[in-house]
Design a protein around this motif. Structure first.
Motif, short mmCIF file in Angstrom:
data_model
loop_
_atom_site.label_atom_id
_atom_site.label_comp_id
_atom_site.label_asym_id
_atom_site.label_seq_id
_atom_site.Cartn_x
_atom_site.Cartn_y
_atom_site.Cartn_z
N ASP A 179 0.83 -1.19 0.00
CA ASP A 179 0.00 0.00 0.00
C ASP A 179 0.88 1.26 0.00
OD1 ASP A 179 0.89 0.37 2.59
OD2 ASP A 179 -0.91 -0.47 3.51
N ASN A 180 0.25 2.42 0.19
CA ASN A 180 0.96 3.69 0.06
C ASN A 180 1.42 4.27 1.39
OD1 ASN A 180 0.64 3.81 -2.78
ND2 ASN A 180 -1.46 4.52 -2.53
N ALA A 181 1.69 3.41 2.37
CA ALA A 181 2.26 3.89 3.63
C ALA A 181 3.59 4.61 3.32
CB ALA A 181 2.50 2.73 4.58
N PRO A 182 3.93 5.66 4.08
CA PRO A 182 5.14 6.43 3.78
C PRO A 182 6.40 5.58 3.67
CG PRO A 182 3.81 7.58 5.39
CD PRO A 182 3.15 6.26 5.19
N SER A 183 6.54 4.58 4.56
CA SER A 183 7.73 3.74 4.51
C SER A 183 7.75 2.84 3.27
CB SER A 183 7.82 2.87 5.77
OG SER A 183 6.68 2.04 5.88
N HIS A 184 6.58 2.59 2.67
CA HIS A 184 6.50 1.74 1.47
C HIS A 184 6.76 2.54 0.19
CE1 HIS A 184 3.48 -1.04 3.79
NE2 HIS A 184 4.65 -0.94 4.38
N ALA A 185 6.13 3.70 0.12
CA ALA A 185 6.12 4.46 -1.14
C ALA A 185 7.25 5.47 -1.25
CB ALA A 185 4.78 5.18 -1.28
N SER A 186 8.15 5.52 -0.28
CA SER A 186 9.23 6.50 -0.32
C SER A 186 10.21 6.19 -1.46
CB SER A 186 9.98 6.52 1.01
OG SER A 186 10.70 5.30 1.19
N LYS A 187 11.00 7.20 -1.83
CA LYS A 187 12.00 7.02 -2.89
C LYS A 187 13.06 6.00 -2.46
CE LYS A 187 11.53 11.64 -4.91
NZ LYS A 187 12.23 12.91 -5.23
N TYR A 188 13.40 6.02 -1.18
CA TYR A 188 14.41 5.09 -0.67
C TYR A 188 13.94 3.64 -0.84
CZ TYR A 188 17.63 2.80 2.60
OH TYR A 188 18.56 1.96 3.16
N SER A 189 12.69 3.35 -0.40
CA SER A 189 12.16 1.98 -0.49
C SER A 189 11.99 1.55 -1.94
CB SER A 189 10.82 1.90 0.24
OG SER A 189 10.97 2.20 1.61
N THR A 190 11.51 2.46 -2.79
CA THR A 190 11.32 2.13 -4.21
C THR A 190 12.65 1.79 -4.87
OG1 THR A 190 9.42 3.63 -4.29
CG2 THR A 190 10.37 2.95 -6.39
N ALA A 191 13.69 2.59 -4.58
CA ALA A 191 15.02 2.33 -5.15
C ALA A 191 15.60 1.03 -4.61
CB ALA A 191 15.95 3.50 -4.85
N TRP A 192 15.38 0.76 -3.34
CA TRP A 192 15.90 -0.47 -2.72
C TRP A 192 15.25 -1.71 -3.34
CZ3 TRP A 192 13.99 -4.55 0.20
CH2 TRP A 192 14.94 -5.31 0.89
N LEU A 193 13.92 -1.66 -3.53
CA LEU A 193 13.22 -2.79 -4.16
C LEU A 193 13.67 -2.96 -5.61
CD1 LEU A 193 9.60 -2.26 -2.75
CD2 LEU A 193 11.11 -4.19 -2.28
N ALA A 194 13.95 -1.85 -6.29
CA ALA A 194 14.42 -1.93 -7.68
C ALA A 194 15.75 -2.68 -7.76
CB ALA A 194 14.56 -0.52 -8.26
#
Length: 338
Positions: free
Chosen positions: A237-252
């Motif tokens: 979901d769009n929780a701040p810890s999920h949708a942040s740039k840091y988390s998105t880059a880490w998952l990438a």
């Protein structure tokens, strides 16, 4: 002529995809080798939602049984209708009849706890449904967190209270008692987890990614085949810890990016099938107003309840996504009532 078999879950998924590709209902029926009327009926039922239940005659309850039920309702506040009737040895009474009888002598309340939807939210929900209408939802990993407390969720626990009776005061701790944050996922007919988020850890972007590394990736994801990893879609979901740039880059960096990372519309817990799993688990661990004395005891209850959820129940939840997508479009982005 024998009666035709009902549509299977895979056939329903195919119908949704064929319609999304522009096929007519007649062409879809020919492709699946089903009667055209069966296909049309499925489409109509998906768009109309659930039909209203037809009122059936209530089973007659004797005056003696009625008195026993009334006494049980007074002695068992916040119990379910089934528990009240079973304690009186009054069996064979359907739920609708039990509730109708209890309404004459008790009351029950349920709070509405849904985030409001504005016009922008509804448009984004519709766009999301259109985008994923052709997606094979059996390849999506649906994830979410759930917080469980020692005393049960505030404002959630409810049950029948006899007229003239007062609701019991549950045990409350001076500092709240604390709780456990649980993360889990479901895909097809498999449950991933549950995993306990370490007590005292605040889930920001860094701690969330570290948590996924220590649990999801090391204990489950790395054991999967290369073909599975290639096709899996990760949903959060769009929780701040999920949708942040840091988390998105880490998952990438982990290979979960672009089409492998599902976008999620705002204010949409009703679209995530794992929310229904949380309801099943909470009903089990908090039944009859149960409370816990330690974090370990409530965690053990969560694990036990999760183990009791079989693959068929999980499959039912994940296969419901095709119907949810159609319902969102039919209701123009409004809530689908699940």
């Amino acid at each position: 002529m024998g009666q035709k078999k009902d549509l299977t879950g895979s056939e329903k998924s195919k119908i949704v995809r064929y319609l999304a590709e522009g096929c007519s209902s007649l062409k879809t029926a020919k492709l699946l080798k089903h009667d055209h009327r069966t296909i049309k009926r499925f489409i109509q039922n998906s768009q109309q939602g659930r039909k209203k239940r037809v009122e059936k005659p209530r089973r007659k309850i004797t005056a003696h049984e009625l008195r026993k039920v009334k006494c049980a309702a007074a002695k068992m506040p916040l119990a379910t209708s089934l528990a009240i009737f079973q304690s009186c040895n009054v069996t064979g009474v359907p739920k609708s009849t039990r509730c109708a009888i209890l309404r004459d002598m008790a009351k029950v309340r349920k709070a509405e706890r849904r985030p409001p939807l504005n016009k922008t939210h509804k448009l984004k929900r519709q766009d999301w449904a259109k985008k994923y209408l052709k997606t094979d939802c059996s390849k999506v990993l649906w994830t979410d967190e759930m917080r469980v407390s020692l005393d049960g969720p505030d404002g959630w626990a409810r049950g029948w209270i006899g007229k003239g009776q007062r609701a019991p005061v549950p045990l409350r701790r001076q500092q709240g008692g604390g709780g456990v944050l649980v993360w889990a996922g479901i895909i097809k007919d498999e449950l991933v987890g549950p995993f306990w988020v370490e007590d005292g850890v605040k889930l920001n972007s860094q701690s969330y990614c570290q948590f996924l590394e220590d649990t999801f990736f090391k204990q489950w994801y790395r054991k999967k085949s290369a073909s599975f990893k290639k096709n899996m879609i990760f949903m959060q979901d769009n929780a701040p810890s999920h949708a942040s740039k840091y988390s998105t880059a880490w998952l990438a960096r982990k290979g979960i990016k672009e089409e492998k990372l599902m976008t999620w519309p705002p204010c949409s817990p009703d679209l995530n099938p794992i929310e229904n799993l949380w309801s099943i688990i909470k009903c089990e661990i908090y039944k009859e107003g149960k409370q816990y004395t330690s974090l370990n005891s409530v965690w053990e209850a969560v694990v036990a309840a999760a183990r009791n959820v079989d693959g068929e129940q999980i499959k039912t939840l994940t296969e419901s996504m095709d119907g949810r997508l159609l319902s969102v479009l039919a209701k123009k982005g409004g809530y689908i009532g699940r």
